[in-house]
Structure formats: structure tokens, C-alpha cells
Enzyme design. Structure first.
Site, short mmCIF file in Angstrom:
data_model
loop_
_atom_site.label_atom_id
_atom_site.label_comp_id
_atom_site.label_asym_id
_atom_site.label_seq_id
_atom_site.Cartn_x
_atom_site.Cartn_y
_atom_site.Cartn_z
N CYS A 46 0.84 -1.27 0.05
CA CYS A 46 0.10 0.10 -0.12
C CYS A 46 0.86 1.28 0.02
O CYS A 46 1.80 1.28 0.83
CB CYS A 46 -0.79 -0.04 1.07
SG CYS A 46 -1.79 1.39 1.68
N ASP A 53 -0.10 -5.77 0.75
CA ASP A 53 -1.65 -6.11 -0.13
C ASP A 53 -1.28 -7.39 -0.89
O ASP A 53 -0.23 -7.60 -1.79
CB ASP A 53 -1.87 -5.12 -1.08
CG ASP A 53 -2.72 -3.89 -0.54
OD1 ASP A 53 -2.91 -3.93 0.54
OD2 ASP A 53 -2.31 -2.82 -1.17
N GLU A 69 5.65 -16.58 -21.61
CA GLU A 69 6.44 -17.61 -20.90
C GLU A 69 6.32 -17.52 -19.17
O GLU A 69 6.48 -16.47 -18.72
CB GLU A 69 7.98 -17.09 -21.28
CG GLU A 69 8.94 -18.17 -21.28
CD GLU A 69 9.44 -18.26 -19.58
OE1 GLU A 69 9.32 -19.55 -19.16
OE2 GLU A 69 9.68 -17.43 -19.11
N LEU A 70 6.07 -18.42 -18.67
CA LEU A 70 5.64 -18.41 -17.35
C LEU A 70 6.70 -18.23 -16.32
O LEU A 70 6.33 -17.48 -15.21
CB LEU A 70 5.01 -19.73 -17.01
CG LEU A 70 3.54 -20.13 -17.65
CD1 LEU A 70 2.83 -21.40 -17.25
CD2 LEU A 70 2.70 -19.03 -17.20
N GLU A 88 -6.24 -1.09 -7.48
CA GLU A 88 -6.73 -0.62 -8.64
C GLU A 88 -5.61 -0.43 -9.73
O GLU A 88 -5.75 -0.94 -10.92
CB GLU A 88 -7.94 0.35 -8.59
CG GLU A 88 -8.96 0.24 -7.41
CD GLU A 88 -8.51 0.37 -6.18
OE1 GLU A 88 -9.37 0.30 -5.35
OE2 GLU A 88 -7.52 0.87 -5.72
#
Length: 130
Positions: A46, A53, A69-70, A88
């Protein structure tokens, strides 16, 4: 902007997010394949208090000609760990970075954040034609 009461923690700016680490894989499929990736290990902080968060990120998309590519996606998410960014804005940033990189036919990013201050937060961005 109001100041947080009590202790606050230091954090990094958005420029610490490593978009350059993201890699793609060429992907050519004659069918419109639906792809979903999920991780519950996403965290940022935050920018008001520096407190963490933590959220579950779901990436859904229909690729045009490349997929993510992971391992590079995992490194990208880790780069958020000490960044001060509103929930957001984090969702928007992930969406913008991945949409620009992949140029998918359709994409949806959902982030479900752990409860903070008694408030549940879910952020969703979607674009394209499913």
C-alpha cells in the site's frame, strides 16, 4: 493526501516493476484457444502505509500469435513485491503490460485481494472480443 497513523514502511516506486523481464513464446493455433493462469502469490504494498497487499491474480486470454513464458511472468510478479501501488492501479498495470506485450484477441485480468481493514476488494479489467 492524508498521512497513515502509526508506523509506516518504506517502499519502491512503480519504476521498480520489471516489464522488460517478460518474455513470449510464438503460438500459432488454428482454433481460438482459451488460456488461464492463476497465482495466489501476488503481492505489492500500500503506498499509504507500506503494508502488504496480497492477492490472487487470474489472467485469462485468447492469444493471437504469442503466449507468455511463465517463468518470466513469475519474475515480473515478484518485481511488484516492494512497490507502493494501489490495488486498482496494480491490476491496471498488469493488464496494460500484458495486453501490450501479447496483443491478444481478448484478455481479462482479475485480482482478488485478501481482506484488509474489513473490506474485500476485487478488481477486474477486460478488453477485446471473446
Amino acid at each position: 493526501m492524508p498521512k497513515a497513523e502509526g508506523k509506516t514502511f518504506s517502499f519502491l516506486g512503480e519504476d521498480a516493476i520489471e516489464t522488460g523481464i517478460l518474455e513470449t513464446i510464438d503460438f500459432h493455433n488454428k482454433e481460438r484457444e482459451f488460456v488461464r493462469y492463476e497465482t495466489d502469490e501476488f503481492s505489492a504494498v500500500c503506498p499509504f502505509s507500506g503494508l502488504p497487499d496480497i492477492g490472487k491474480v487470474t489472467i485469462e486470454y485468447i492469444p493471437s500469435d504469442k503466449i507468455i513464458e511463465l517463468k518470466s511472468l513469475k519474475y515480473y510478479f515478484v518485481s511488484f513485491r516492494n512497490v507502493g501501488i494501489y490495488q486498482e492501479k496494480a491490476t491496471q498495470r498488469i493488464f496494460d503490460d500484458l495486453f501490450e506485450l501479447l496483443k491478444p484477441i481478448w484478455m481479462k485480468i482479475t485480482v482478488v485481494y485478501k481482506t484488509r481493514g474489513g473490506i474485500d476488494a476485487t478488481t477486474i479489467i477486460e478488453k477485446g472480443e471473446r
